[in-house]
Design an enzyme around this catalytic site. Structure first.
Site, PDB file in Angstrom:
ATOM      1  N   TYR A 181       1.686  30.922   5.336  1.00  0.00           N
ATOM      2  CA  TYR A 181       1.297  29.941   6.359  1.00  0.00           C
ATOM      3  C   TYR A 181       2.347  29.925   7.486  1.00  0.00           C
ATOM      4  CZ  TYR A 181       0.368  25.338   8.346  1.00  0.00           C
ATOM      5  OH  TYR A 181       0.109  24.305   9.196  1.00  0.00           O
ATOM      6  N   ASP A 229       2.031  29.015  -3.219  1.00  0.00           N
ATOM      7  CA  ASP A 229       1.271  28.056  -2.418  1.00  0.00           C
ATOM      8  C   ASP A 229      -0.202  28.253  -2.763  1.00  0.00           C
ATOM      9  OD1 ASP A 229      -0.246  26.800  -0.399  1.00  0.00           O
ATOM     10  OD2 ASP A 229       1.314  27.090   1.116  1.00  0.00           O
TER      11      ASP A 229
HETATM   12  C1  LIG Z   1      -1.689  23.610   6.099  1.00  0.00           C
HETATM   13  C2  LIG Z   1      -0.942  24.455   5.163  1.00  0.00           C
HETATM   14  C3  LIG Z   1       0.398  24.197   4.864  1.00  0.00           C
HETATM   15  C4  LIG Z   1       1.153  23.073   5.517  1.00  0.00           C
HETATM   16  O1  LIG Z   1       0.615  21.838   5.203  1.00  0.00           O
HETATM   17  P1  LIG Z   1       0.767  20.520   6.143  1.00  0.00           P
HETATM   18  O2  LIG Z   1       0.161  19.468   5.303  1.00  0.00           O
HETATM   19  O3  LIG Z   1       0.038  20.810   7.425  1.00  0.00           O
HETATM   20  O4  LIG Z   1       2.220  20.353   6.383  1.00  0.00           O
HETATM   21  C5  LIG Z   1       1.032  25.009   3.951  1.00  0.00           C
HETATM   22  N1  LIG Z   1       0.391  26.036   3.365  1.00  0.00           N
HETATM   23  C6  LIG Z   1      -0.891  26.321   3.636  1.00  0.00           C
HETATM   24  C7  LIG Z   1      -1.542  27.483   2.958  1.00  0.00           C
HETATM   25  C8  LIG Z   1      -1.608  25.548   4.538  1.00  0.00           C
HETATM   26  O5  LIG Z   1      -2.885  25.835   4.811  1.00  0.00           O
END
Ligand SMILES: *Cc1c(COP(=O)(O)O)cnc(C)c1O
Length: 396
Positions: A115, A187
């Site tokens: 991301y 993630d």
């Molecule tokens: C949106 C996103 C983030 C960050 O999240 P926020 O809540 O916007 O800080 C991290 N990883 C992925 C894969 C995302 O889509």
């Protein structure tokens, strides 16, 4: 692996009930939103024991708050984790985790397609703390394994990735990292715990942007990290000091959203598959990137490690960015906006959203076509979405 799934229960039951055990204020059946910043004690011994963690309770809402507890328990349960801690945003979860686990002189191995915000941590901030970052081509598993073998304390993965829906083999890379004693972080935002559980595949920690599918309504931001109690406790301690705390009202909204997580994700999996198949057969579409398509480069790995292929896809148009400019405004059932994972379909070209800061040459080097459209499929009826795509493509 010591995961803690209650496999006697289905995902819908777990989404509704997990983490909500215990009595709420005056018999309330729903989690109360406790806005109180501070918590009082008449008995100084009790106050002392809560303060030193010997007795359960709350002292100050930057550290812990009653509304956050069920949110943390629910996401932990859904990921089969011992524990979880919450954050104000997904980026707070990612950054607090990395800064807790990495010290100057240490090394992290990761992929180029994380991301955008996470990528900034790797290229802009960690090097300033003298942390060595190995940024690998996402599809090159041999290269990632070679970098791990070089030595590292942390392996940070994300799968499927944004916006090309690349899939990395969590089990294979976790094995390599374990052989070097490294902590594996994944993630799992795009997949959701309904479709994929990284801890079952050998990862140590799972990160979520709860802002996306967990909340599911684009009305609250939040983040979480799930894993073994000792690691989560360390990250929680860093977070209570940095102050990246989830707001109780957001925790409530996220928790409410999570009750329908399985329903929403099941529908989004189905909608995305059908929309991707429609797009793949359309004469104005150049290519479709969706792990559920048999000819997707990573379909086999995705089939091994995911129960469903998710609601995210991207596709490119034959007519270049001019065609994108003609098509996107024509869509009736799509918000033209950033973010993803909501009940409503959401669309945006990476050229003006996630990859807007790159030059055309840099996007080309990153493998992002100029005519790429990212499509986050909602829970609408797929016949309507397909008809909508069809009429908008007629203008492309
Ligand atoms: C949106 C996103 C983030 C960050 O999240 P926020 O809540 O916007 O800080 C991290 N990883 C992925 C894969 C995302 O889509």
């Amino acid at each position: 692996m010591g995961t803690t799934h209650d496999r006697t229960l289905g995902w819908g039951t777990r989404s509704v009930w997990s983490g909500e055990e215990g009595l709420y204020y005056q018999g309330a059946t729903q989690v109360p939103v406790v806005h109180s910043v501070t918590f009082g004690y008449d008995d100084l011994d009790e106050w002392f024991n809560v303060a030193i963690g010997k007795k359960p309770g709350h002292i100050y809402s930057r550290n812990t708050n009653p509304t956050l507890v069920p949110f943390e328990r629910k996401i932990a349960k859904l990921e089969g984790a011992e524990a979880a801690t919450s954050f104000a945003t997904g980026m707070a979860a990612a950054s607090n985790t990395l800064f807790t686990l990495l010290k100057p002189g240490q090394r992290v191995v990761t992929i180029k397609d994380t991301y955008g915000g996470t990528n900034k941590i790797f290229i802009e901030f960690l090097p300033g703390f003298n942390v060595d970052v190995a940024l690998c081509d996402t599809s090159d598993h041999e290269k990632i394994e070679a970098e791990i073998a070089h030595g590292c304390q942390v392996l940070y993965l994300e799968t499927p990735t944004n916006p090309m829906l690349k899939v990395v083999d969590i089990a294979r890379l976790s094995r390599a990292a374990k052989a070097r004693g490294a902590i594996v972080i994944v993630d799992n935002t795009f997949a959701t715990p309904i479709n994929q559980n990284p801890l079952d595949l050998g990862a140590d920690l799972v990160i979520h942007s709860a802002t996306k599918y967990l909340g599911g309504h684009s009305d609250a931001m939040g983040g979480a990290v799930c894993g073994p109690t000792d690691l989560v406790q360390k990250i929680f301690h860093f977070r209570e000091i940095t102050g990246a705390t989830l707001h109780p009202m957001s925790a409530y909204l996220l928790l409410r959203g999570m009750k329908t997580l399985e329903l929403r994700v099941a529908r989004q999996n189905e909608n995305a598959q059908r929309a991707a198949e429609f797009l793949a057969g359309h004469p104005k579409v150049d290519a479709v990137f969706y792990p559920g398509l048999r000819d997707h480069l990573y379909h086999d790995v995705a089939k091994r490690q995911m129960r469903g292929f998710g609601g995210m896809m991207s596709f490119s148009l034959k007519g270049g960015f001019e065609a994108v400019k003609r098509m996107i405004p024509r869509l009736r059932f799509a918000h033209r906006a950033a973010s993803l994972g909501s009940v409503g379909t959401l669309v945006g070209p990476p050229k003006v959203t996630s990859h807007v800061e790159l030059t055309e040459a840099e996007r080309k080097a990153a493998g992002i076509p100029e005519s790429l459209i990212r499509y986050s499929v909602g829970i609408e009826n797929v016949v309507d979405l397909i008809a909508d795509l069809d009429q908008a493509l007629a203008e492309a």
